[in-house]
Write an enzyme that holds these catalytic residues in place. Structure first.
Site: not given
Ligand code: 13P
Length: 261
Positions: A98, A170, A176, A216
């Site tokens: 991640h 991602e 975030g 998001s």
């Protein structure tokens, strides 16, 4: 269309205590019971909640993931969690690479590759996260960066192991509170690219690898991402931590399932 399922999951990151996680879990188990379509739903809580939550997920409809894992089975690695520990709990997925782990904990593609092999060795499903940062996007090298990440993270992974792999795109700049949601057309372009990199590596077997988008995703934009056939699911943070918005997204996907395949 090779993939007949839609993968929807949430990474809780460092949120939710055990009691908060259990009540969240109870709610999602309630509203997902009536789903009619093959939505592959997964949740990835913090380590401290895994054991108890696994007990609550006894029917296996919701997959359980871990946010990280060391590549060694045991040893002097303070603060780390091993494949054997996760195996005994009955974890299904291992989230690897991640962007927050890459950004704040210096994880690199080579380490992720070791973890991917460890996960496969223990019959877990590695969920490998890839994505470019803002600077790389501005230099227009996103495609090269993604190809490099995929080639290193999957180095040595055989075609026969591919059915266990899940990839999440991602982009770091989209994730975030400070992230900017990506345009659906951009995500579409990148997912087509990821599919073609995988096809170059593995041939037609690559058509079956689920490619998830994360960054998001919310109640207003989720459907736009699912329109591309190479977007086979969503990996959601904030909008899934609240069961109300997660329910809204999931119910819509169940109701319009075939249009998103
Ligand atoms: P947000 O949906 O909060 O941007 O987080 C996405 C993510 O990091 C999923 O792993």
């Amino acid at each position: 269309m090779a993939i007949e399922q839609i993968w929807i999951g949430t990474n809780w990151k460092m949120t939710k205590t055990l009691s908060e996680g259990l009540s969240y879990n109870k709610k999602i188990q309630e509203f997902t019971q009536s789903f009619k379509n093959p939505i592959k739903l997964f949740i990835i809580p913090p380590f401290t909640s895994l054991y108890k939550i696994k007990e609550e997920l006894s029917n296996g409809d919701i997959l359980l993931g871990s946010q990280n894992m060391h590549w060694e089975d045991r040893g002097a690695y303070t603060g780390e969690i091993s494949p054997l520990m996760l195996k005994e709990i009955g974890i299904d997925l291992i989230e690897l690479g991640h962007s927050e782990r890459r950004q704040y904990f210096n994880e690199n593609d080579q380490d992720i590759n070791k973890k991917v092999h460890a996960a496969l060795r223990h019959q877990f499903r590695p969920l490998i996260c890839v994505g470019e940062n803002k600077e790389q996007k501005d230099y227009r090298i996103s495609l090269e960066i993604l190809a490099q990440q995929l080639k290193i993270c999957l180095y040595g992974v055989k075609k026969t192991q591919l059915p266990n792999i899940v990839i999440a795109y991602e982009p770091i700049w989209a994730i975030g509170e400070k992230g900017t949601p990506a345009e659906a057309s951009y995500v579409s372009h990148i997912h087509d690219h990821i599919r073609s990199v995988l096809e170059n590596m593995y041939g037609t077997s690559a058509l079956n690898v689920p490619l998830l988008y994360g960054g998001s995703v919310n109640t207003r934009n989720f459907s736009s991402y699912l329109e591309n056939k190479n977007v086979n699911g969503l990996f959601i943070g904030r909008a899934a931590w609240d069961t109300k918005s997660f329910e809204e997204i999931l119910k819509n996907i169940d109701a319009n399932f075939t249009s998103y395949l």
